[in-house]
Write an enzyme that holds these catalytic residues in place. Structure first.
Site, PDB file in Angstrom:
ATOM      1  N   LYS A 107       0.831  -1.212   0.000  1.00 10.15           N
ATOM      2  CA  LYS A 107       0.000   0.000   0.000  1.00 10.15           C
ATOM      3  C   LYS A 107       0.863   1.258   0.000  1.00 10.15           C
ATOM      4  O   LYS A 107       0.519   2.249  -0.633  1.00 10.15           O
ATOM      5  CB  LYS A 107      -0.947   0.010   1.208  1.00 10.15           C
ATOM      6  CG  LYS A 107      -2.024  -1.060   1.148  1.00 10.15           C
ATOM      7  CD  LYS A 107      -3.111  -0.718   0.137  1.00 10.15           C
ATOM      8  CE  LYS A 107      -3.968  -1.895  -0.288  1.00 10.15           C
ATOM      9  NZ  LYS A 107      -4.654  -2.563   0.835  1.00 10.15           N
ATOM     10  N   LYS A 189      -5.204 -15.398 -12.696  1.00 11.83           N
ATOM     11  CA  LYS A 189      -6.564 -15.566 -12.190  1.00 11.83           C
ATOM     12  C   LYS A 189      -7.413 -14.359 -12.527  1.00 11.83           C
ATOM     13  O   LYS A 189      -6.900 -13.289 -12.822  1.00 11.83           O
ATOM     14  CB  LYS A 189      -6.553 -15.642 -10.648  1.00 11.83           C
ATOM     15  CG  LYS A 189      -5.696 -16.710 -10.044  1.00 11.83           C
ATOM     16  CD  LYS A 189      -5.914 -16.769  -8.537  1.00 11.83           C
ATOM     17  CE  LYS A 189      -5.517 -15.479  -7.812  1.00 11.83           C
ATOM     18  NZ  LYS A 189      -5.833 -15.477  -6.384  1.00 11.83           N
ATOM     19  N   LYS A 192     -10.072  -8.183  -9.907  1.00  8.05           N
ATOM     20  CA  LYS A 192     -10.676  -6.908 -10.286  1.00  8.05           C
ATOM     21  C   LYS A 192      -9.632  -5.862 -10.630  1.00  8.05           C
ATOM     22  O   LYS A 192      -9.937  -4.889 -11.310  1.00  8.05           O
ATOM     23  CB  LYS A 192     -11.646  -6.419  -9.209  1.00  8.05           C
ATOM     24  CG  LYS A 192     -11.043  -6.020  -7.904  1.00  8.05           C
ATOM     25  CD  LYS A 192     -12.140  -5.557  -6.947  1.00  8.05           C
ATOM     26  CE  LYS A 192     -11.631  -5.556  -5.526  1.00  8.05           C
ATOM     27  NZ  LYS A 192     -12.666  -5.716  -4.531  1.00  8.05           N
TER      28      LYS A 192
END
Ligand code: TRP
Length: 337
Positions: A107, A189, A192
């Protein structure tokens, strides 16, 4: 107990990797499923869409079969006891450990302009979510393993320092191995954050589903096992390319065994036509997603129903939370009267 961050929309990977697991658990266990709206604030600076995201995510989970009558399905921010336990656990969390957590470091890289303390203590809040119900089974993916280990550390530290209150929670999946849901672009995979065209959302309309599958990557030509290139007469047997294996995997998830077997035979014979296979996959996918999408749409716009679900979920979660906090406060010695 598990938590879902209300950002974006559910996709097929979330369905097979998470929600179907919750749905199986709801008949076997006392379950708490939570929309992690406070966690979402660690990365969202703009919150005007939060309400829409929460409604959508709740509706999509219910449309997938999560039953708010069977489980406590609630919003984190509706259970203020979470914040109290979070504060108590902060006394057991070392800043050095938090700074080393891989998700925190990711992050920091992604949002260097907003390295807030909420981001640093994200795992402490997650531990509070779990320990709040003294939960032991946490249906989450591999990416959450580190957070669960930290939760176990806080649980053990609490017990050692103040007395036995919390169990150790572990990642859990119901029954067999979770199904992998490959992306449509030939590798990796569905997710989003990656290519939107390679991910099927439970909210995609029929035409979008068909179009995405039509554009999915396949092997070149129509050949399966016998791929000769350059006109040699020898038969070169190659392993199935990942893009083709992925189409088979998707077909297995949403179609019937007979259809899968037909295309497997064609592949082995070298007569497979990927256009036909994709058409079949497209229709099977539409048949799978459309009813979920339609149900979710109806629920998403039924504000009275959603409010009732949230209130009922919060009430169940708070009953469990208050019992835990009473024991925790007593163990610490915060019960003065
Ligand atoms: N961190 C989890 C995620 O990103 C979401 C989450 C919040 C969670 N609280 C939780 C998961 C408690 C399991 C248990 O997916």
């Amino acid at each position: 107990m598990s938590g879902i961050r209300p950002t974006g929309r559910l996709h097929l990977g979330n369905y097979f990797g998470a929600v179907s697991n919750y749905v199986k658990m709801q008949d076997a266990y006392t379950c708490y499923f939570m929309m992690a709206d406070w966690h979402a604030l660690t990365t969202l600076q703009e919150t005007k869409d939060l309400r829409g995201h929460v409604s959508r995510m709740m509706a999509e989970n219910i449309a997938c079969g999560l039953d708010p009558e069977k489980v406590a399905f609630y919003c984190q921010s509706h259970v203020p006891e979470t914040a109290e336990l979070y504060l108590l656990l902060n006394m057991l969390a070392y800043v050095g450990e938090l700074e080393k957590t891989p998700t925190f470091k990711d992050k920091v890289r992604l949002q260097p302009q907003n390295v807030n303390a909420g981001l640093l203590t994200y795992p402490v809040l997650q531990a509070a979510d779990i320990l709040l119900h003294r939960a032991t089974l946490v249906p989450v993916g591999k990416d959450q393993e580190q957070h669960l280990e930290m939760t176990r550390n806080y649980s053990n530290r609490f017990n050692q320092r103040y007395g036995e209150v919390f169990p150790e929670p572990y990642a859990y999946n119901f029954g067999e191995q979770l199904a992998k849901v490959p992306s449509l672009d030939g590798a990796g995979k569905m997710s989003k954050s990656e290519n939107q065209n390679a991910t099927l959302y439970l909210s995609d309309d029929d035409e979008t589903i068909r179009a995405k599958i039509k554009k999915a990557k396949t092997g070149s030509g129509s050949g399966g096992a016998n791929v000769g290139d350059g006109g040699g007469s020898e038969q070169i047997v190659t392993a199935m390319p990942e893009s083709v294996a992925n189409l088979f995997q998707l077909l297995r998830l949403v179609s019937i065994p007979e259809v899968v077997q037909k295309f497997e035979k064609d592949y082995e014979a070298g007569t497979i036509r990927y256009g036909d296979m994709k058409k079949e996959l497209g229709e099977a996918m539409v048949a799978f997603i459309a009813p979920i999408r339609e149900k979710a749409e109806a629920i998403r716009h039924d504000e009275r129903y959603l409010r009732r679900v949230m209130e009922q979920g919060a009430a169940k979660a708070r009953t469990s939370a208050q019992a835990t906090l009473q024991v925790a406060r007593e163990a610490i010695g915060l019960n003065y009267y």
